[in-house]
Motif scaffolding. Structure first.
Motif: not given
Length: 249
Positions: A53-56, A132, A135-136, A138-140, A144
């Motif tokens: 997984r990387s972000q979404s 950036d 986002m790495m 929080e974007d999940s 996490t």
């Protein structure tokens, strides 16, 4: 226009690009989006199939010829640290570890930026800004967590969470059968502690306490100086064409 459900994954293939692990090779990836109410379930399923997984986004290598990237997971119950690993644990006995909600801070970013500049100056993440980084983290759409590693000094409050100097951070997914280390980094100016190895050892102990059988380390790449270290955490299972295969040495 055809509408696809957010709960039905659609897979895409990237164009060839230079391989970050084996110079002279090209890589391609297959990927899908991890969104919707079933994102956690899908992340579990895809991780079992060798995705990361990387972000979404969930992705895995789909190179035309090379098959060097091999997914690995440590068998928690049977793992025993080597003598050198025990020395690393002893050297870091003054490090406190706290798993918490994944929220980015400027303190983390300062170490993240120094880590990239020292270790991955030419990598794909080299230009990441503080936004950036946020986002790495929080974007999940899955479960996490962040694990902070802090060095206590004589004046640090052992009873107060978040006290002491931050030295390393791990972004980790909690799966149904294990912990998946999404990304970890540490202060590059701190030498002699082997903080990268220490964080993996801590995840193994943490998974054991949580009753989870595996720690997913991502891709082991034989011949890559960046990724070859993952082969030291034994026993482990590697995802081969015929499924997960146990490796003892």
């Amino acid at each position: 226009m055809t509408q696809h459900s957010r709960d039905t994954p659609q897979f895409y293939l990237t164009a060839p690009s230079p391989c970050p692990y084996l110079p002279g090779n090209e890589e391609r990836k297959v990927f899908t989006h991890l969104v919707g109410e079933r994102a956690g379930e899908l992340n579990d399923l895809l991780t079992h199939g060798g995705f990361r997984r990387s972000q979404s986004i969930a992705y895995r290598p789909a190179c035309d010829v090379c098959k060097a990237c091999v997914s690995v997971r440590v068998v928690v119950e049977d793992f025993r640290p080597t003598r050198s690993m025990r020395r690393i644990l002893d050297r870091n006995a003054d490090i406190s570890c706290e798993m918490r909600v994944a929220l980015p801070t400027s303190e983390q970013y300062s170490i993240f930026r120094a880590y990239l500049d020292a270790r991955h100056r030419d990598g794909g993440m080299a230009d990441m800004t503080v936004l950036d980084y946020a986002m790495m983290v929080e974007d999940s759409h899955v479960e996490t967590r962040l694990i902070d590693y802090r060095r206590r000094d004589q004046d640090a409050d052992r009873e107060r969470p978040g006290s002491g100097e931050l030295v390393a951070v791990a972004l980790t997914d909690v799966l149904s059968d294990g912990l998946s280390m999404v990304y970890s980094f540490f202060d590059p100016d701190i030498t002699g502690r082997s903080l990268g190895t220490f964080m993996i050892l801590d995840h193994i102990k943490r998974a054991r306490r949580m009753g989870l059988p595996y720690v997913y380390l991502g891709y082991w790449v034989r011949g890559s100086q960046k990724m070859d270290y993952k082969g030291r955490f034994l026993p482990q299972e590697r995802l081969m064409p015929n499924g997960w295969t146990r490796v003892e040495r």
